[in-house]
Design an enzyme around this catalytic site. Structure first.
Site, PDB file in Angstrom:
ATOM      1  N   ARG A 133       0.823  -1.218   0.000  1.00 61.39           N
ATOM      2  CA  ARG A 133       0.000   0.000   0.000  1.00 61.39           C
ATOM      3  C   ARG A 133       0.861   1.274   0.000  1.00 61.39           C
ATOM      4  O   ARG A 133       0.480   2.283  -0.561  1.00 61.39           O
ATOM      5  CB  ARG A 133      -0.881  -0.020   1.249  1.00 61.39           C
ATOM      6  CG  ARG A 133      -2.348   0.156   0.909  1.00 61.39           C
ATOM      7  CD  ARG A 133      -3.161   0.126   2.164  1.00 61.39           C
ATOM      8  NE  ARG A 133      -3.552  -1.239   2.492  1.00 61.39           N
ATOM      9  CZ  ARG A 133      -4.256  -1.577   3.553  1.00 61.39           C
ATOM     10  NH1 ARG A 133      -4.625  -0.667   4.430  1.00 61.39           N
ATOM     11  NH2 ARG A 133      -4.602  -2.816   3.760  1.00 61.39           N
ATOM     12  N   LYS A 137       1.688 -19.981   5.053  1.00 60.99           N
ATOM     13  CA  LYS A 137       0.793 -20.454   6.101  1.00 60.99           C
ATOM     14  C   LYS A 137       0.349 -19.262   6.970  1.00 60.99           C
ATOM     15  O   LYS A 137       1.053 -18.251   6.980  1.00 60.99           O
ATOM     16  CB  LYS A 137       1.470 -21.536   6.936  1.00 60.99           C
ATOM     17  CG  LYS A 137       2.599 -21.007   7.802  1.00 60.99           C
ATOM     18  CD  LYS A 137       2.710 -21.723   9.109  1.00 60.99           C
ATOM     19  CE  LYS A 137       3.541 -20.897  10.041  1.00 60.99           C
ATOM     20  NZ  LYS A 137       3.557 -21.183  11.404  1.00 60.99           N
ATOM     21  N   HIS A 151       7.799 -23.783   5.343  1.00 63.60           N
ATOM     22  CA  HIS A 151       9.263 -23.663   5.230  1.00 63.60           C
ATOM     23  C   HIS A 151      10.008 -24.794   5.938  1.00 63.60           C
ATOM     24  O   HIS A 151      11.175 -25.046   5.643  1.00 63.60           O
ATOM     25  CB  HIS A 151       9.739 -22.284   5.702  1.00 63.60           C
ATOM     26  CG  HIS A 151       9.713 -22.094   7.178  1.00 63.60           C
ATOM     27  ND1 HIS A 151       8.636 -21.565   7.833  1.00 63.60           N
ATOM     28  CD2 HIS A 151      10.636 -22.362   8.121  1.00 63.60           C
ATOM     29  CE1 HIS A 151       8.901 -21.520   9.116  1.00 63.60           C
ATOM     30  NE2 HIS A 151      10.099 -21.999   9.326  1.00 63.60           N
ATOM     31  N   LYS A 176      13.734 -27.175   4.782  1.00 65.83           N
ATOM     32  CA  LYS A 176      14.983 -27.287   5.546  1.00 65.83           C
ATOM     33  C   LYS A 176      15.768 -28.504   5.061  1.00 65.83           C
ATOM     34  O   LYS A 176      15.199 -29.569   4.839  1.00 65.83           O
ATOM     35  CB  LYS A 176      14.675 -27.440   7.045  1.00 65.83           C
ATOM     36  CG  LYS A 176      14.188 -26.157   7.701  1.00 65.83           C
ATOM     37  CD  LYS A 176      13.891 -26.412   9.167  1.00 65.83           C
ATOM     38  CE  LYS A 176      13.315 -25.192   9.831  1.00 65.83           C
ATOM     39  NZ  LYS A 176      14.306 -24.143  10.101  1.00 65.83           N
ATOM     40  N   GLU A 216      11.034 -23.560  21.612  1.00 64.59           N
ATOM     41  CA  GLU A 216      11.626 -22.230  21.452  1.00 64.59           C
ATOM     42  C   GLU A 216      11.882 -21.665  22.832  1.00 64.59           C
ATOM     43  O   GLU A 216      11.047 -21.815  23.732  1.00 64.59           O
ATOM     44  CB  GLU A 216      10.673 -21.311  20.694  1.00 64.59           C
ATOM     45  CG  GLU A 216      10.602 -21.611  19.219  1.00 64.59           C
ATOM     46  CD  GLU A 216       9.719 -20.604  18.508  1.00 64.59           C
ATOM     47  OE1 GLU A 216      10.096 -19.420  18.492  1.00 64.59           O
ATOM     48  OE2 GLU A 216       8.673 -21.006  18.006  1.00 64.59           O
ATOM     49  N   ASP A 261      -0.194 -22.911  15.095  1.00 66.15           N
ATOM     50  CA  ASP A 261       1.000 -22.273  14.536  1.00 66.15           C
ATOM     51  C   ASP A 261       2.080 -23.291  14.163  1.00 66.15           C
ATOM     52  O   ASP A 261       2.833 -23.077  13.214  1.00 66.15           O
ATOM     53  CB  ASP A 261       1.557 -21.277  15.568  1.00 66.15           C
ATOM     54  CG  ASP A 261       2.560 -20.319  14.950  1.00 66.15           C
ATOM     55  OD1 ASP A 261       2.277 -19.806  13.855  1.00 66.15           O
ATOM     56  OD2 ASP A 261       3.624 -20.082  15.560  1.00 66.15           O
ATOM     57  N   HIS A 308       3.761 -27.470  10.388  1.00 66.90           N
ATOM     58  CA  HIS A 308       5.159 -27.930  10.385  1.00 66.90           C
ATOM     59  C   HIS A 308       5.331 -29.343  10.955  1.00 66.90           C
ATOM     60  O   HIS A 308       5.942 -30.213  10.337  1.00 66.90           O
ATOM     61  CB  HIS A 308       6.042 -27.000  11.210  1.00 66.90           C
ATOM     62  CG  HIS A 308       6.021 -25.583  10.760  1.00 66.90           C
ATOM     63  ND1 HIS A 308       5.978 -25.219   9.441  1.00 66.90           N
ATOM     64  CD2 HIS A 308       6.046 -24.417  11.462  1.00 66.90           C
ATOM     65  CE1 HIS A 308       5.988 -23.900   9.366  1.00 66.90           C
ATOM     66  NE2 HIS A 308       6.021 -23.390  10.570  1.00 66.90           N
ATOM     67  N   LYS A 335       6.594 -22.232  23.540  1.00 66.47           N
ATOM     68  CA  LYS A 335       7.448 -21.048  23.689  1.00 66.47           C
ATOM     69  C   LYS A 335       7.912 -20.965  25.131  1.00 66.47           C
ATOM     70  O   LYS A 335       7.271 -21.504  26.032  1.00 66.47           O
ATOM     71  CB  LYS A 335       6.648 -19.807  23.321  1.00 66.47           C
ATOM     72  CG  LYS A 335       6.328 -19.763  21.841  1.00 66.47           C
ATOM     73  CD  LYS A 335       6.040 -18.368  21.364  1.00 66.47           C
ATOM     74  CE  LYS A 335       5.853 -18.336  19.861  1.00 66.47           C
ATOM     75  NZ  LYS A 335       7.131 -18.448  19.128  1.00 66.47           N
TER      76      LYS A 335
END
Lengths: 323, 530
Positions: free
Chosen positions: B81, B190, B220, B224, B258, B277, B282, B382
């Site tokens: 934009r 995704k 992704h 890998k 993570e 997520d 994944h 996480k």
């Protein structure tokens, strides 16, 4: 490390074993022992040990191996050998990786004593490659038994300034039990890849020309012309553009011009690492890496087995070089 | 000890790291040494001002140019934009590439050449005029850059704009090549929907414009190197596959941990959660890769057929089974290394009453002859103790202990495939302790990807972008795979949505809630500490 006049493979292996124990004790977190092949390296005794060491270290990082360096000198000194471990610490790791190296010094006089030592030093069940940059050294009859141990023999015809002389040596080395490879063929990979990228798929190649710099017919240019001749089915002229030798690492090929279908393509080396490309109305630049021995060896070591395109180019090389 | 490979299984030609395809028939090709060329093309990136474009896409494309993998006739058209000229866009992208380029030098000369192929179109995705402007720009570029009419559209916008962008492209006729024989493809990032229904709606909207074989859904993780290496490991070797079944494998653990929190993405993450997520896409794809049947060939649909078949074989949980087979967690505040770490509900932009899962663990079972009865434990979260992604295949213990003090019960053979960091494979087995007697000790044999192959490995985006340009969809997810994944996850989401959880239920810096341990304990298993 030890020097000895009575060389025995068993003793050298024992020395290596002791080195592993010693380094294992001194390194708190231990070391990783890495080996994926035996690499035989044949050099003349005057070869710069530091430059060779750097090349071998780079190769070890990518192809962990037991390196056996055979230094061939003149005179009548006895055969000598020593062992060492080459270690490095990969970035971000706490453990060293180590490979074994055995250096053997011999002379033309006693070179025939070396193959029996090497037989006992090969790593079992893994591939064996041999690198001898010097074509005339590789062609020595005394080294034949060593060559026969290798699945792949890598020479470098650019060590001969003239392609006609290089061809004589290459012919001597062809037809053995090993697969012959020439690092000069690896030198033209980037040229070939760029030509493929620039040409439109399926368009016939109508004419091509290869130019080079330096005195004597360039083997690299010869290989490129041979490959283009096989692909296009027509003669590819080779022309010397400049008798002055280019800087090291840049290669002797200066330019390739060809007509592919409706477009004329021109590739020209413009600097140590750059190539300008003109295809029809489009102009662009490509990065060409400076060729180092380790980079070329890395490419060749990734091609295990027969390379039919190289064999074809080698078979065509005499026609191209002799016009 | 390192076990380095003797050959080059799963590895590309020298000087390049993209070697998966086989030889073609083009006489100039040399598959031993370089890849076949990519056809001239343009990439249109929707969301060109976004984070993904700056951090991943442009650095990946620049790196491909550096590796000489892009064709001479190539262009990138950025769309967003923000009003910007081509030159301003180029300057912005230069800054991004210089900043985010990993493991590679920045070459100013190469950039100057690369930047000539960068263009920019500003406009609103809902505005038909923007697509008209894009059409005109693509036609100009087709001539000036000789892109051959091939266009890859990349949707790097917010997911809520995917359907709008696809409809806009369709209304302008941009999905149809302007030149006979040329192609038009669409890459979608995704998430592919936020539940089964929205995923189906999105697919309908995309397929209304592009045929399924032109839609590339990017995951992704599949790009890998180490995930691709699972296929090389399983199907390039003869010794593992005979063990790869219920007779020898006790259970499988897949961990994607993570150590960081939501890092400013609280508002987004609050709506997504760990199950959506990570697991829905994944980790189920990773599970499919580790457990699928051998494909007949390494062709896109042969590989994807097997992945899809495996995903369809995962047992769908009944509502009353969810509590025993799925664990939802959310981290609370803690002190890590002397520093105060906020809980999820204290993160910026997060609802203080949020029911979001920052940790999810599930037990999946596969209903086929190979895997019947073998649990696959998958966990992600996480603010766990470390950043690690790995797959651990635990084998059955030896049927009889014959050595003194043998502790095989606690140390069964374990094969660990490490995806990140320190990619590699290790096998745990017993060895005799030196000295008198027969005392055993578990040891590992390690293969380390980085130390055995010194060459740089391409990023997942380099691999996947190149594949899409070449029309190779092997590493992209297909509609039936997306649907099958949602079928696994949706029943869990349904139950979780109807349940109020007492959050937080794990402290930041720990391995998740106690319920996750209990889930495994019910089957006599424990989580590994990766």
């Amino acid at each position: 490390m030890a020097e000895t006049t009575a060389i025995d493979a068993g003793r050298l292996l024992k020395e290596l074993d002791e080195s592993w124990r010693s380094i294992g004790k001194s390194e708190g977190s231990g070391v990783l022992r890495a080996c994926a092949m035996t690499l035989l390296v044949v050099v003349r005794s005057e070869e710069d040990p530091q430059a060779l060491g750097e090349t071998l270290a780079e190769i070890m990082h990518e192809h962990p191996n037991r390196t056996i360096v055979i230094r061939v000198g003149e005179g009548n000194a006895p055969v000598e050998a020593r062992t060492s471990l080459q270690c490095w610490m990969p970035f971000g790791r706490r453990q060293q990786i180590c490979c074994e190296q055995i250096d053997i010094c011999a002379t033309r006089e006693n070179l025939s004593a070396v193959p029996p030592i090497i037989f006992g030093l090969m790593v079992a069940d893994l591939p064996v490659a041999l690198w001898c940059r010097d074509l005339s050294l590789a062609s020595l009859e005394e080294l034949r038994p060593v060559l026969r141990l290798a699945g792949k023999v890598m020479v470098d015809s650019s060590s001969q300034r003239d392609a006609v002389k290089a061809l004589e040596c290459l012919r001597k080395l062809s037809g053995g039990t090993w697969t012959l490879a020439d690092l000069t063929w690896a030198r033209i990979t980037r040229w070939r890849e760029t030509i493929v990228q620039v040409l439109r798929r399926g368009e016939p190649m109508e004419w091509c020309e290869v130019t080079y710099a330096g005195k004597g017919v360039s083997t690299a240019a010869g290989y490129l012309a041979a490959w283009l001749k096989r692909v296009s089915g027509s003669d590819v002229p080779l022309r010397c553009e400049d008798e002055e030798s280019p800087p090291p690492g840049m290669g002797r090929i200066r330019a390739v011009r060809l007509q592919g279908g409706s477009q004329v393509v021109s590739l020209r080396r413009t600097g140590r690492t750059s190539l300008s490309i003109e295809a029809g109305r489009m102009g662009s630049t490509a990065v060409f890496p400076l060729h180092t021995d380790s980079m070329l060896l890395h490419e060749e070591l990734n091609v295990f087995g027969r390379d039919p395109l190289f064999q074809d180019a080698l078979a065509t090389l005499p026609e191209v070089v002799r016009g | 000890m390192i076990l380095a490979s003797a050959g080059a299984v799963g590895k590309g030609p020298p000087g390049s790291c993209y070697g998966r395809r086989m030889a073609g028939t083009y006489p100039l090709e040399d598959p031993l040494r370089y890849e076949k060329p990519v056809s001239p093309s343009a990439i249109v990136i929707f969301g060109a001002n976004g984070d993904l474009t700056k951090r991943k896409l442009l650095p990946a494309l620049y790196r491909l140019a550096y590796e000489r993998r892009l064709p001479a006739g190539f262009a990138i058209v950025g769309i967003s934009r923000t009003e910007m000229s081509d030159d301003q866009f180029r300057e912005k992208m230069r800054e991004s590439v210089e900043h985010f380029l990993e493991d590679s030098p920045f070459d100013a000369d190469l950039w100057a050449n690369f930047a000539k192929g960068l263009f920019y179109v500003s406009g609103d995705l809902a505005d038909a005029a923007m697509y008209t402007a894009l059409d005109a720009r693509l036609k100009e570029i087709e001539v000036s850059r000789q892109t051959g009419g091939n266009v890859l559209f990349y949707l790097s916008t917010q997911p809520s704009y995917y359907s709008t962008a696809a409809a806009g492209l369709g209304a302008a006729g941009l999905q149809n090549p302007s030149v006979p024989g040329a192609w038009r493809r669409l890459i979608v990032e995704k998430p592919f929907g936020h539940d089964t229904a929205s995923a189906a709606e999105l697919n309908t909207n995309l397929q209304a414009v592009f045929p399924e074989n032109a839609i590339y859904r990017i995951d992704h993780y599949l790009g890998k190197e180490t995930v691709q290496n699972i296929l090389a490991f399983r199907f390039g070797n003869g010794i593992f596959e005979p063990l790869w079944n219920r007779r020898y494998v006790n259970h499988v653990q897949i961990t994607a941990a993570e150590s960081i929190g939501v890092e400013g993405r609280g508002a987004y993450y609050q709506e997504a959660g760990a199950l959506r997520d990570m697991i829905q896409n994944h980790l189920l794809q990773v599970m499919a890769t580790i457990s699928m049947e051998p494909p007949a060939s390494y062709e896109p649909n042969a590989v994807r057929d097997e992945r899809a078949k495996l995903l369809r074989s995962i047992r769908t949980l009944k509502p009353e089974e969810v509590a025993k087979n799925a664990v939802k967690g959310q981290y609370g505040p803690s002190k890590i290394g002397g520093a105060d770490v906020p809980g999820f509900r204290q993160e910026h932009g997060v609802d203080p009453e949020a029911q979001t899962d920052t940790f999810a663990a599930i037990t999946a079972t596969v209903e086929n002859w190979r895997w019947a009865g073998v649990p696959f434990y998958i966990r992600t979260g996480k603010r766990l103790p470390k950043r690690v992604t790995d797959i651990a295949i635990q084998f059955n213990q030896a049927p009889l202990s014959i050595f003194e003090g043998e502790t095989g019960q606690q140390w069964p053979n374990l094969l660990v495939v490490r995806i990140q960091p320190e990619e590699g494979i290790s096998l745990r087995f017993f060895s005799k302790l030196p000295g008198a007697g027969m005392k055993l000790r578990p040891v590992t044999m390690d293969f380390n990807y980085g130390t055995s192959f010194g060459t740089r490995t391409p990023t997942a985006y380099e691999t996947l972008l190149l594949d899409a340009l070449e029309g190779d969809a092997t590493l992209y997810t297909r509609l039936d795979m997306v649907e099958a994944s949602w079928n696994v996850v949706q029943p869990i989401l349904n139950v979780w949505n109807e349940t109020k959880f007492e959050f937080p239920n794990y402290a930041a810096g720990t391995w998740g809630p106690a319920a996750a341990d209990e889930m495994l304990a019910a089957r006599g298993h424990v989580w590994r500490v990766p």
